[in-house]
Structures are given as structure tokens and as C-alpha cells.
Design an enzyme around this catalytic site. Structure first.
Site, PDB file in Angstrom:
ATOM      1  N   GLU A 164      -3.950 -25.219   3.981  1.00 21.54           N
ATOM      2  CA  GLU A 164      -5.396 -25.752   3.956  1.00 21.54           C
ATOM      3  C   GLU A 164      -5.770 -26.910   3.484  1.00 21.54           C
ATOM      4  OE1 GLU A 164      -7.663 -21.648   5.683  1.00 21.54           O
ATOM      5  OE2 GLU A 164      -8.015 -22.304   3.414  1.00 21.54           O
ATOM      6  N   GLU A 357      -3.354 -17.259   9.213  1.00 17.13           N
ATOM      7  CA  GLU A 357      -4.347 -16.242   8.753  1.00 17.13           C
ATOM      8  C   GLU A 357      -5.376 -16.282   9.715  1.00 17.13           C
ATOM      9  OE1 GLU A 357      -6.494 -17.991   5.116  1.00 17.13           O
ATOM     10  OE2 GLU A 357      -4.498 -18.437   4.354  1.00 17.13           O
TER      11      GLU A 357
END
Length: 454
Positions: A164, A357
Site C-alpha cells: 500500500e 487483504e
């Protein structure tokens, strides 16, 4: 009935700073998150990751619980300051030894380790040398990657570089609400981003050069999923696709700025035009370095945004209706993000998709009967897995699903307010673990290869 391929991989994920604790044990250096947690008012109730779930000392117990869940894979991250306490130089064998033990325990339990090299715990000493604003950061990271891969790649076949970048660059260096807590001028934000993309590319090169066996390498950005308000409308489908891959505001929260250089070897034209003089200077060879061949596109998907074609055909985002479903994080529950996000990403980048995720924060506690009844997590996950199965049925090569998280953990600036785990961690009682109802449910999903999802 949901249908998943016979070779579909079911897993769960966690990250080093969020669960390991042992912040001052065995020579570990400090990270920007250790520093940030000590800034007054930055983390909810002054919480820190000093102890967290104490996974560093309780990894064997945790792997045993993963085995009870039937996990086939576990996505872990390595703490850079455990390997190189100052961020550079000779590795600390004690840090490498911990990940040796963890990998061995996972393999002994029949669980495949998927290793993420960077999940935000940037060495504090290197931050003081400029951090991601220093172009040398790409080489620092590649050197660190070489140490980890050299030690673990005789057993580890699955690697991810960065987790991320939109968050640790955007929230950490632009908005100041994550470590290191900076609010840089946007030109500097993009410069830090450019260096982190170089770090990605150089670490891929380091993995390829150092691996002791054939391996698969990916990358795990956020997928800012856009979904058509009316899936039966070709105009809305096209509008959502266009919106997902466009840049029209001064923000790090985009897809293409972080994915196009990696998968297509170029910055997006609309981003270069919109950012103008703030865009980083690209030196010869930079884009070639960033666009090293990858084996899969890893994406973190939690929610999405609905889009429709406006009166002039231009995409426009649609507000969620009053009373729409919300998680404890105040994130909207939009399961079809798990269909459209992977679909659009595969169309654009042509890579197999790994859900690195997906999960939900809910208000969990141990009930009077000693169990944790987290029905919302079961419902949330079931809905998202049904959409994943729909994407697979429509030809998206979605290969693997990692639930976030296998255990409750330190949720960054929110401290321990949020619980994402399928295993309850009772911080008041020395970190006692309890498998939640969702964990027992997920075990049945895995055992049926997803057929029980419905």
C-alpha cells in the site's frame, strides 16, 4: 453455488509492526512507527506497537491456531529494523533467525509462507537520512531485500515488495495522519513516491538475483475499486472503468500512479498533465527499473465507490444512500468491489490477481459463554467471497485470497480500537487468544474449497 478452482489458495494475513511487539528485543532497531507512536495525540489513546500481540514470542502458538483454521497460506511481513537495525549494513542474525523459525513452523504446519518485504516499518535512522525523499532509499531497500531473500528463499517461493504505497506515502507523507507524520509539499510527496517505486523495482531485481529456487513475485497496492451503479448499463460499466483509472485531484489515492509504472512502464498521461510541475523528474532507466516483470497483481480491497455515466457521459461518483451498511471503521460495505476491482485490474494489466487483504473491523468481545460471536464478519466475508467467485466465473484469474487479519492487532493510528481478526486477542489478559466464530466458519470454507460460501 460459489465455485473456486481446485488450486485456489486460502489464507490470512498480518504485518510485523501490528502483531510482533518485542520492540526492544534482540537488537531490533526503531522504525518510524515507534517514533510516531510517541508523538502526543497521533495514536488513539496513546497506544503503541511495543507489545501488540507479542507474536515475536508466541509465533509457535499462533501458527498452531492458523493450522486449526486450516490456513493454506499466511501472508507475513518482515520488519526491516529487525534485519538491519539502522537500516543499512550487516544484518542482525537474531532478526533473521526469528523469521527462520517462523517460516519453518509454518511449513511444518502445512502452511505456505508469502513474504511481504515492506509493510510500513521504515527504519528510523534512515528516515533521519531523508527517508523516501532520498533517492538512495531504493538501494537501501534492495540491499535489505537481498539479505532477507538470501536467508529465506530456500523455503519461501512467494514474495511481495511493498504494501500500500498510497497509504504510507499519502497518509504518512502528505496528510500526516500515519508515520512518519509529515505534511510535505505535493512535489515532495510525488518524489518520495517515485523513489518508493524505484525501491519496488530494485527489490524485484534483488529477489530474482538472490533466490535459491524459482519464485513468484508480486506487489500489494490498495485497489481503489469503482463499480457501475447499474451493472446492466454499458455506459455505467465504462464510466466506472474510466473513473478507476483516472487522476483528477492532487492526492496519492489513485490506482494508476502506483500501478502503471510497475505494470506498463509509464506514468499515466492524465496524472502527468494534472500534476504538472509537481511530477517527479524521470531519469533514464527509472521506468525500466520500476517495471520489472511480475507474476501477479496483489491488491487490498476493503470497499469501493459506485459510479454512473453523467448526462454528458462523463463518470460521476454516486453517494451512498442513507442507512447504507457501515463497518466499525465507518467504511461502506460494498461486496461487488471484489468483482469489479479484480475485473478491471486484470483487463488493464493482464496479470493474475491475488487478494492480499480483505476484511472488516467490528466491535468484538468475549461473550458470557466464552465465545466471540462476530456474525458481521462472517456475513461480510461471505458476501465478498461470493463476488470473488463471480469474478472467477467470468474469467478473472483470481488465484488466492488472504483474509485480513488472522488475529486482532495494532491498527496504526487507531491503536487497538479496531478488531479485524478471526482470532480474538485479549490485551487485558496477557494477549490470550480465542478463535472467533468467523474463524470456525472460515475453516469450513477452506475445507470445502469455498463451496460452503453459497
Amino acid at each position: 453455488m460459489a465455485k473456486f478452482p481446485d488450486n485456489f489458495v486460502w489464507g490470512a494475513a498480518a504485518a510485523s509492526y501490528q502483531i510482533e511487539g518485542a520492540a526492544y528485543q534482540d537488537g531490533r532497531g526503531q522504525s518510524v512507527w515507534d517514533m510516531y507512536c510517541r508523538k502526543p495525540g497521533m495514536v488513539w489513546n496513546g497506544h503503541t506497537g511495543d507489545v501488540a500481540c507479542d507474536h515475536y514470542n508466541r509465533y509457535a502458538e499462533d501458527v498452531g491456531l492458523m493450522k486449526q483454521l486450516g490456513l493454506q497460506a499466511y501472508r507475513l511481513s518482515v520488519a526491516w529494523p529487525r534485519i538491519q537495525p539502522s537500516g543499512v549494513g550487516a544484518p542482525d542474525e537474531r532478526g533473521l533467525d526469528f523469521y527462520d523459525r517462523l517460516v519453518d513452523a509454518l511449513l511444518a504446519a502445512g502452511i505456505t509462507p508469502w513474504v511481504t518485504l515492506f509493510h510500513w516499518d521504515f527504519p528510523l535512522d534512515l528516515y533521519h537520512r531523508g527517508g523516501w525523499l532520498n533517492r538512495d532509499s531504493a538501494d537501501w531497500f534492495a540491499d535489505y531485500a537481498t539479505h532477507v531473500v538470501t536467508r529465506l528463499s530456500d523455503r519461501v517461493k512467494h514474495w511481495m515488495t511493498l504494501n500500500e504505497p498510497q497509504v504510507y506515502i499519502g497518509a504518512g507523507h502528505h496528510e500526516g495522519r500515519h508515520a512518519p507524520g509529515d505534511q510535505l509539499a505535493f512535489k515532495e510527496v510525488l518524489l518520495a513516491g517515485h523513489h518508493t517505486l524505484l525501491a519496488h523495482g530494485k527489490s524485484v531485481q534483488a529477489i530474482r538475483a538472490s533466490t535459491k529456487q524459482p519464485c513468484r513475485i508480486g506487489y500489494a497496492p490498495v485497489a481503489l475499486s469503482k463499480m457501475p451503479l447499474d451493472p446492466s448499463s454499458p455506459a455505467d460499466v465504462a464510466a466506472a472503468r474510466a473513473k478507476m483509472f483516472s487522476i483528477s485531484s492532487q492526492t496519492a489515492w489513485t490506482n494508476t500512479w502506483w500501478m502503471d509504472p510497475v505494470f506498463l512502464g509509464q506514468y499515466p498521461e492524465d496524472g502527468l498533465k494534472f500534476f504538472g510541475k509537481d511530477a517527479p523528474a524521470v531519469k533514464p532507466g527509472d521506468l525500466e527499473t520500476m517495471s520489472q516483470p511480475l507474476d501477479f497483481c496483489g491488491v487490498n480491497i476493503y470497499q469501493g465507490q459506485y459510479v454512473r455515466a453523467g448526462k454528458d457521459g462523463a463518470p460521476e461518483e454516486v453517494p451512498m444512500p442513507v442507512g447504507a451498511r457501515l463497518t466499525a471503521f465507518d467504511w461502506y460495505v460494498t461486496p461487488d468491489a471484489m468483482y469489479w476491482g479484480p475485473k478491471y485490474l486484470h483487463e488493464r494489466y493482464g496479470k493474475p490477481i491475488v487478494i492480499t487483504e480483505n476484511g472488516i473491523s467490528s466491535r468484538d468481545w468475549v461473550a458470557l459463554d466464552g465465545k466471540v460471536h462476530d456474525e458481521q464478519r462472517i456475513d461480510f466475508t461471505q458476501r465478498h467471497l461470493q463476488e470473488a467467485a463471480r469474478a472467477i466465473a467470468d474469467g478473472v484469474p483470481l488465484e488466492t485470497y488472504f483474509h485480513w487479519s488472522f488475529i486482532d492487532n495494532f491498527e496504526w493510528a487507531h491503536g487497538y480500537k479496531h478488531r479485524f481478526g478471526m482470532i480474538f486477542c485479549d490485551y487485558e489478559k496477557g494477549g490470550a487468544r480465542t478463535i472467533k466464530e468467523s474463524g470456525h466458519w472460515y475453516a469450513k470454507v477452506i475445507a470445502s474449497n469455498g463451496e460452503s460460501v453459497g
